[in-house]
Motif scaffolding. Structure first.
Motif, PDB file in Angstrom:
ATOM      1  N   ARG A  17     -10.987  12.806  -8.842  1.00 59.04           N
ATOM      2  CA  ARG A  17     -10.683  11.789  -7.833  1.00 59.04           C
ATOM      3  C   ARG A  17     -10.898  12.430  -6.463  1.00 59.04           C
ATOM      4  N   ASN A  18     -11.622  11.728  -5.626  1.00 60.19           N
ATOM      5  CA  ASN A  18     -11.937  12.198  -4.271  1.00 60.19           C
ATOM      6  C   ASN A  18     -12.461  13.633  -4.296  1.00 60.19           C
ATOM      7  N   ASP A  46      -9.740   0.387  -5.791  1.00 59.49           N
ATOM      8  CA  ASP A  46      -8.304   0.393  -5.539  1.00 59.49           C
ATOM      9  C   ASP A  46      -7.563   0.433  -6.878  1.00 59.49           C
ATOM     10  N   HIS A  69      -1.727  13.642 -12.963  1.00 63.98           N
ATOM     11  CA  HIS A  69      -2.497  12.400 -12.796  1.00 63.98           C
ATOM     12  C   HIS A  69      -3.413  12.127 -13.997  1.00 63.98           C
ATOM     13  N   TRP A 118     -13.539   7.785  -7.840  1.00 62.29           N
ATOM     14  CA  TRP A 118     -13.403   8.392  -9.165  1.00 62.29           C
ATOM     15  C   TRP A 118     -14.745   8.967  -9.615  1.00 62.29           C
ATOM     16  N   TRP A 143      -0.375   9.332  -3.213  1.00 58.25           N
ATOM     17  CA  TRP A 143      -0.709   8.913  -4.564  1.00 58.25           C
ATOM     18  C   TRP A 143       0.479   9.226  -5.466  1.00 58.25           C
ATOM     19  N   VAL A 200      -2.904   1.891  -4.461  1.00 58.16           N
ATOM     20  CA  VAL A 200      -3.548   3.032  -3.806  1.00 58.16           C
ATOM     21  C   VAL A 200      -4.992   2.627  -3.530  1.00 58.16           C
ATOM     22  N   ASN A 217      -9.949   4.904  -3.910  1.00 61.80           N
ATOM     23  CA  ASN A 217     -10.106   6.069  -4.789  1.00 61.80           C
ATOM     24  C   ASN A 217     -11.576   6.234  -5.142  1.00 61.80           C
ATOM     25  N   GLU A 236       0.841  -1.194   0.000  1.00 64.35           N
ATOM     26  CA  GLU A 236       0.000   0.000   0.000  1.00 64.35           C
ATOM     27  C   GLU A 236       0.874   1.242   0.000  1.00 64.35           C
TER      28      GLU A 236
END
Ligand SMILES: Nc1nc2c(c(=O)[nH]1)N[C@H]1C(S)=C(S)[C@@H](COP(=O)(O)O)O[C@H]1N2
Ligand SMILES: [Mo]
Length: 194
Positions: free
Chosen positions: A127-128, A64, A136, A78, A18, A73, A76, A14
């Motif tokens: 993302r988030n 994930d 990214h 999305w 990010w 990661v 997430n 893990e």
């Protein structure tokens, strides 16, 4: 954290935060001239501009993310458009079996049609709750949680529909054509003849 260990595919750890990973530089992208193309084995190709693409029905996916270099990661959130929704904007030739997803500056990844339109795949712009940053893959990237992340093409520019399989950027350079992290399909030498 044994609960998290169950979520880690073999050989993965893990990541903290990010990580950013790609070949080459971050391509400059101007939303005013941004285009997304659906082409190849379709009745009529289509091109979307940014507003047109953003007007497609939005969706959210919690998943994930697993990179072949072994970082994962978790969790997430999305936001974007389901790949299924995008594919439904064109009429495919009956023989379509695979796709190549194209990115700025020639990066590509290949996937079987049924894999790229799975319930958890999307073209993400968020993302988030935050817009994707350029490093990214912003403004738009593919997300394919069930495959190693090199198939989650950043700076996506379109889908080419194919009636046969054709290896993408990393698949041509020694990475596994299928790339299932749970089967640890990292390298092409692991591919069995079929
Ligand atoms: N266009 C493009 N997309 C790409 C890559 C790349 O080099 N170019 N690298 C891939 C790899 S190997 C990984 S692990 C993820 C990394 O995404 P991140 O930088 O958002 O973590 O992007 C994938 N998508
Ligand atoms: Mo990766």
């Amino acid at each position: 954290m044994s609960a998290n260990r169950d979520r880690l595919p073999p050989g993965q750890y893990e990541a903290r935060g990010w990580p950013v990973l790609h070949v080459g530089g971050v391509p400059p992208i101007d939303l005013a001239t941004w285009r997304f193309r659906l082409h190849g084995a379709v009745l009529e190709p289509r091109t979307f501009d940014w507003d047109g693409f953003r007007s497609l029905a939005a969706t959210q996916v919690h998943a994930d993310f697993h990179c072949v270099t072994k970082f994962s990661v978790f969790d997430n959130d999305w936001g974007g458009v389901a790949v299924r929704t995008v594919v439904d904007q064109v009429r495919l030739d009956p023989g379509v079996t695979h796709v190549t997803v194209h990115a700025a500056e020639g990066y590509t990844a290949n996937l079987p049609l049924e894999v790229v339109v799975d319930d958890d795949t999307l073209f993400a712009w968020e993302r988030n709750g935050e817009p994707l940053t350029p490093e990214h893959g912003g403004p738009l990237r593919l997300v394919v949680p069930k495959r190693y992340a090199w198939k989650s093409v950043k700076w996506a520019t379109g889908i080419e529909f194919l009636t046969h399989d054709r290896r993408g950027f990393w698949e041509e350079r020694g990475y596994h054509n299928v790339a299932d992290p749970w089967r640890e399909e990292r390298y092409s030498y692991q591919e069995t003849a079929s």
